[in-house]
Enzyme design. Structure first.
Site, short mmCIF file in Angstrom:
data_model
loop_
_atom_site.label_atom_id
_atom_site.label_comp_id
_atom_site.label_asym_id
_atom_site.label_seq_id
_atom_site.Cartn_x
_atom_site.Cartn_y
_atom_site.Cartn_z
N HIS A 17 -38.64 18.51 -28.27
CA HIS A 17 -39.68 17.76 -29.00
C HIS A 17 -40.27 18.40 -30.74
O HIS A 17 -40.48 17.70 -31.40
CB HIS A 17 -41.33 17.01 -28.36
CG HIS A 17 -41.33 17.22 -27.03
ND1 HIS A 17 -41.41 17.83 -26.02
CD2 HIS A 17 -40.44 16.24 -26.53
CE1 HIS A 17 -40.93 16.53 -24.75
NE2 HIS A 17 -40.06 15.62 -24.94
N LYS A 41 -50.95 7.69 -12.74
CA LYS A 41 -50.03 8.53 -12.56
C LYS A 41 -50.63 10.15 -13.53
O LYS A 41 -51.03 10.17 -14.05
CB LYS A 41 -49.07 8.04 -13.70
CG LYS A 41 -47.68 7.93 -12.66
CD LYS A 41 -46.54 7.36 -12.96
CE LYS A 41 -45.45 8.43 -14.12
NZ LYS A 41 -44.54 8.07 -14.79
N ARG A 90 -31.06 12.43 -27.43
CA ARG A 90 -30.21 13.42 -26.74
C ARG A 90 -28.49 12.58 -26.30
O ARG A 90 -26.92 13.18 -26.74
CB ARG A 90 -30.78 14.03 -25.69
CG ARG A 90 -32.01 14.83 -25.75
CD ARG A 90 -32.88 15.80 -24.76
NE ARG A 90 -34.12 14.26 -24.20
CZ ARG A 90 -34.28 14.42 -22.95
NH1 ARG A 90 -34.61 15.75 -22.54
NH2 ARG A 90 -35.16 13.55 -22.84
N SER A 128 -37.93 17.98 -20.44
CA SER A 128 -39.44 18.20 -19.77
C SER A 128 -39.25 18.49 -18.40
O SER A 128 -39.43 19.06 -17.04
CB SER A 128 -40.65 17.43 -20.05
OG SER A 128 -41.22 17.33 -21.11
P1 ADP Z 1 -41.13 9.84 -22.37
O1 ADP Z 1 -41.90 9.82 -21.05
O2 ADP Z 1 -41.33 8.65 -23.37
O3 ADP Z 1 -39.86 9.58 -22.84
P2 ADP Z 1 -40.75 12.30 -22.93
O4 ADP Z 1 -41.98 13.52 -23.08
O5 ADP Z 1 -39.73 12.87 -21.87
O6 ADP Z 1 -41.63 10.73 -23.22
O7 ADP Z 1 -39.91 12.20 -24.70
C1 ADP Z 1 -40.15 12.14 -26.09
C2 ADP Z 1 -39.47 11.89 -26.80
O8 ADP Z 1 -38.54 13.37 -27.22
C3 ADP Z 1 -38.54 11.07 -26.59
O9 ADP Z 1 -37.93 9.94 -27.62
C4 ADP Z 1 -37.37 11.96 -25.89
O10 ADP Z 1 -35.95 11.08 -25.83
C5 ADP Z 1 -37.75 13.13 -26.93
N1 ADP Z 1 -36.92 14.24 -26.28
C6 ADP Z 1 -36.90 14.99 -25.60
N2 ADP Z 1 -36.88 15.62 -25.29
C7 ADP Z 1 -35.72 16.36 -26.34
C8 ADP Z 1 -35.54 17.05 -26.90
N3 ADP Z 1 -34.97 17.83 -26.12
N4 ADP Z 1 -34.45 16.71 -27.56
C9 ADP Z 1 -34.58 15.87 -28.59
N5 ADP Z 1 -35.58 15.05 -28.08
C10 ADP Z 1 -36.08 14.83 -27.22
#
Ligand code: ADP
Length: 155
Positions: A17, A41, A90, A128
């Site tokens: 992120h 949630k 990703r 995450s």
């Molecule tokens: P959500 O629950 O909306 O998917 P996340 O917190 O998991 O939220 O992810 C937020 C954004 O960051 C999404 O667009 C996701 O694809 C991107 N993202 C998550 N992990 C990575 C990573 N390792 N590299 C690049 N982008 C990421």
């Protein structure tokens, strides 16, 4: 001033992120990291702690803001008068999921565009969900968290 919103759960915020946000600063003057939450949630980290973690990562960077929201992302964009949604990609499965959301958002609000940045190759496996699993079993996630922030104090 060009502004974008970076919506997500950020439970927790990872180096993947962080990298998307830092790289997007070449495209936007200000980025609002928006933590979407659902009151029914329960997350792993509380919303307030997720905000604190992100604030600690970007302390002294005025062009990065953090807020929580509990509504449609396009409605939050309208409320904030922001026209760009930033998301990271990703894998191919990320693409399919993100494509559908971005197209639906565009149907709902025609003047809002989603901008995608491809992850840095080394961040592809960082998620995450996997970090939460490691944390549940007392594993060390330091390498995958910006500035190696001590997540234990936020648990
Ligand atoms: P959500 O629950 O909306 O998917 P996340 O917190 O998991 O939220 O992810 C937020 C954004 O960051 C999404 O667009 C996701 O694809 C991107 N993202 C998550 N992990 C990575 C990573 N390792 N590299 C690049 N982008 C990421």
């Amino acid at each position: 001033m060009k502004r974008a919103i970076f919506p997500g759960s950020f439970d927790p915020f990872t180096i993947g992120h962080e990298s998307i946000v830092r790289r997007a600063l070449h495209l936007f003057d200000e980025i609002l990291i928006a933590i979407g939450y659902n009151s029914e949630k329960k997350g792993f980290f509380t919303i307030d702690n997720r905000i604190k973690i992100i604030e600690e990562v970007f302390e002294n960077k005025n062009c990065i803001k953090v807020e929580k929201y509990n509504k449609l992302t396009v409605d939050f964009c309208k409320e904030k008068n922001i026209k760009f949604i930033l998301r990271g990609l990703r894998t191919a499965s990320d693409f399919e999921y993100e494509r559908a959301i971005a197209q639906m958002n565009h149907f709902m609000e025609n003047d809002i565009e989603t901008i995608f940045l491809l992850t840095e190759a080394e961040h592809t496996p960082v998620s995450s969900t996997i970090l939460r699993e490691i944390l549940k079993h007392n594993g060390d996630v330091c390498k995958f968290i910006p500035k190696c922030i001590d997540l234990k104090k936020y648990l």
